[in-house]
Scaffold this motif. Structure first.
Motif, short mmCIF file in Angstrom:
data_model
loop_
_atom_site.label_atom_id
_atom_site.label_comp_id
_atom_site.label_asym_id
_atom_site.label_seq_id
_atom_site.Cartn_x
_atom_site.Cartn_y
_atom_site.Cartn_z
N VAL A 47 -2.78 2.90 20.15
CA VAL A 47 -1.56 3.48 20.22
C VAL A 47 -1.47 4.98 19.73
CG1 VAL A 47 0.74 3.44 19.00
CG2 VAL A 47 -0.14 1.41 20.04
N ARG A 48 -2.59 5.17 18.73
CA ARG A 48 -2.49 6.50 18.15
C ARG A 48 -3.27 7.34 19.09
NH1 ARG A 48 -4.29 4.84 11.89
NH2 ARG A 48 -2.33 4.55 11.29
N GLU A 49 -4.10 7.06 19.98
CA GLU A 49 -4.73 7.61 21.09
C GLU A 49 -3.98 7.97 22.22
OE1 GLU A 49 -8.80 7.48 24.02
OE2 GLU A 49 -8.52 5.96 22.29
N HIS A 50 -3.33 7.11 22.60
CA HIS A 50 -2.53 7.16 23.79
C HIS A 50 -0.84 7.36 23.76
CE1 HIS A 50 -5.91 6.04 26.00
NE2 HIS A 50 -6.23 4.87 25.36
N ASP A 51 -0.31 7.18 22.49
CA ASP A 51 1.12 7.47 22.21
C ASP A 51 1.93 6.86 23.51
OD1 ASP A 51 3.29 8.36 20.89
OD2 ASP A 51 3.35 10.15 21.78
N PRO A 52 1.82 5.66 23.70
CA PRO A 52 2.74 4.78 24.74
C PRO A 52 4.52 4.97 24.72
CG PRO A 52 1.80 3.02 23.68
CD PRO A 52 1.17 4.49 23.02
N ALA A 53 4.85 4.85 25.58
CA ALA A 53 6.21 4.59 25.27
C ALA A 53 6.66 2.90 25.14
CB ALA A 53 7.19 4.96 26.61
N VAL A 54 5.80 2.14 25.52
CA VAL A 54 5.92 0.82 25.71
C VAL A 54 4.68 0.10 25.27
CG1 VAL A 54 6.66 -1.38 27.03
CG2 VAL A 54 7.82 0.72 27.66
N LEU A 55 5.04 -0.87 24.28
CA LEU A 55 3.86 -1.82 24.07
C LEU A 55 4.18 -3.19 24.45
CD1 LEU A 55 3.68 -1.06 20.34
CD2 LEU A 55 1.91 -0.18 22.14
N VAL A 56 3.06 -3.76 25.09
CA VAL A 56 3.21 -5.40 25.52
C VAL A 56 2.13 -5.91 24.78
CG1 VAL A 56 3.10 -6.81 27.35
CG2 VAL A 56 3.73 -4.47 27.73
#
Length: 72
Positions: A47-56
């Motif tokens: 998450v820190r590396e990619h900064d996604p809008a959504v987590l599954v």
């Protein structure tokens, strides 16, 4: 079915069949999968590396770490 990518996602799933299915389904619905991890311990780094809008996230993988991991 949408083909335009408008959202990003990180998938945390240890079941290879389900992870592969999500890896096909999400792009078909307009999500670009930035990373797939198999362990809850790898989720925060992804998450820190990619900064996604959504987590599954497979909630069972967060056992022992709890919701606190998601608030980081």
């Amino acid at each position: 079915m949408s083909t335009a990518v408008s959202h990003t996602a990180v998938v945390c799933e240890d079941d290879q069949v389900l992870a592969a299915a999500l890896g096909s389904l999400l792009p078909a619905e307009g999500f670009r999968v930035l990373a797939r991890v198999e362990r809850g311990s790898d989720l925060l780094a992804a998450v820190r590396e990619h900064d996604p809008a959504v987590l599954v996230v497979d909630a069972a993988l967060l056992a022992g770490q709890g919701v606190g991991l998601l608030t980081e």
